[in-house]
Design a protein around this motif. Structure first.
Motif, PDB file in Angstrom:
ATOM      1  N   GLN A 122      -8.695   8.420  -3.281  1.00 16.44           N
ATOM      2  CA  GLN A 122      -8.417   7.478  -2.306  1.00 16.44           C
ATOM      3  C   GLN A 122      -7.888   8.255  -1.142  1.00 16.44           C
ATOM      4  O   GLN A 122      -6.818   8.137  -0.715  1.00 16.44           O
ATOM      5  N   PHE A 134       0.637  -1.181   0.040  1.00 20.80           N
ATOM      6  CA  PHE A 134       0.244   0.078   0.490  1.00 20.80           C
ATOM      7  C   PHE A 134       0.914   0.908   0.081  1.00 20.80           C
ATOM      8  O   PHE A 134       0.673   2.121   1.319  1.00 20.80           O
ATOM      9  N   PHE A 176      -8.408   0.751   1.457  1.00 21.27           N
ATOM     10  CA  PHE A 176      -7.788   0.874   0.736  1.00 21.27           C
ATOM     11  C   PHE A 176      -7.940   0.881  -1.061  1.00 21.27           C
ATOM     12  O   PHE A 176      -7.644   1.044  -1.882  1.00 21.27           O
TER      13      PHE A 176
END
Length: 260
Positions: free
Chosen positions: A151, A89, A255
């Motif tokens: 995001q 991530f 995520f």
């Protein structure tokens, strides 16, 4: 005597290593007008400013308030330093610090007859000085060209969990998903963030922030919200963040969301 010296040395060495870990978080600040807030920021490995990255804002609890721009990393700071997390991530992680005499959320705190704290969360109302600065810091940071605005996430624990709920309702169009740990809010505020995916955590034996706050929010959201997950750890006290951070699906879930 040698054993005592060795123990002290090892403890000091461990603390040194921990401090070195946190040195990977650079220091930053947002100062404009009456707003002033300091933060620590972790950039992805091999950061490329021409690319766009997810951003996570994480809000600490009341015990980590201050002006050293360091204490806020105590809970959660290590999670984002793990090698596997950084590889899976790649994201920008920001830990702002609330001043010692302030609070993230607009809440009235008082002891009850048993001497425990009760929290009366304000419906609506003006933001605290810390929240006002945080809101504008978030807006300012998201103007940077390397931020993926689809995001953007927020999470927090205890006072930071309360602050997370408040930030969501004050900037509902900003975040793709959020996590709150042992927090709380006035359930009348839910309408303002009901469309944001939320994962709520709490310890069943929490004697600092009553789990009833999180239970009430999750139950209400299940009837009006788009997506809500609720995890109650039956035997956990206030430090339910230890269990939440250990959840294997926590970061994949977070995520995995993108703003529509």
């Amino acid at each position: 005597m040698k054993k005592i010296f060795l123990t002290i040395f090892l403890m000091a060495f461990i603390l040194f290593l921990k401090a070195q870990d946190f040195n990977q978080y650079a220091s930053g600040n947002y100062i404009k007008g009456k707003d002033s807030i300091y933060y620590r920021i972790l950039f992805p490995d091999n950061f490329n400013p021409s690319q766009k990255y997810p951003v996570v804002f994480f809000l600490h609890g009341s015990g980590e308030r201050g002006s050293n721009n360091e204490s806020q990393l105590v809970h959660g700071g290590k999670l984002f330093l793990k090698d596997d997390v950084r590889k899976k991530f790649p994201a920008i992680i920001i830990f702002p610090q609330c001043p010692a005499n302030d609070y993230w959320a607009n809440v009235n705190i008082a002891p009850n007859e048993q001497g425990k704290r009760t929290f009366a969360f304000v419906e609506g109302g003006k933001p605290t000085k810390a929240m006002h600065a945080l809101k504008n810091m978030v807006k300012d940071f998201l103007k940077k060209p390397f931020v993926n605005k689809e995001q953007v996430y927020v999470g927090g624990l205890s006072m930071g969990g309360m602050g997370t709920f408040e930030l969501l309702r004050r900037q509902r169009k900003t975040f793709a998903a959020a996590i709150t740990i042992c927090g709380g809010d006035n359930t009348n505020n839910i309408e303002k963030y009901k469309k944001i995916p939320l994962w709520i955590f709490h310890g069943g034996k929490d004697d600092v922030v009553d789990p009833a706050y999180s239970i009430a929010i999750s139950e209400r959201l299940k009837t009006v919200g788009d997506e809500v997950k609720f995890t109650l750890y039956p035997n956990a006290n206030h430090n339910s963040w230890d269990s939440a951070f250990a959840e294997p699906d926590l970061l994949p879930w977070l995520f995995g969301h993108k703003k529509n």
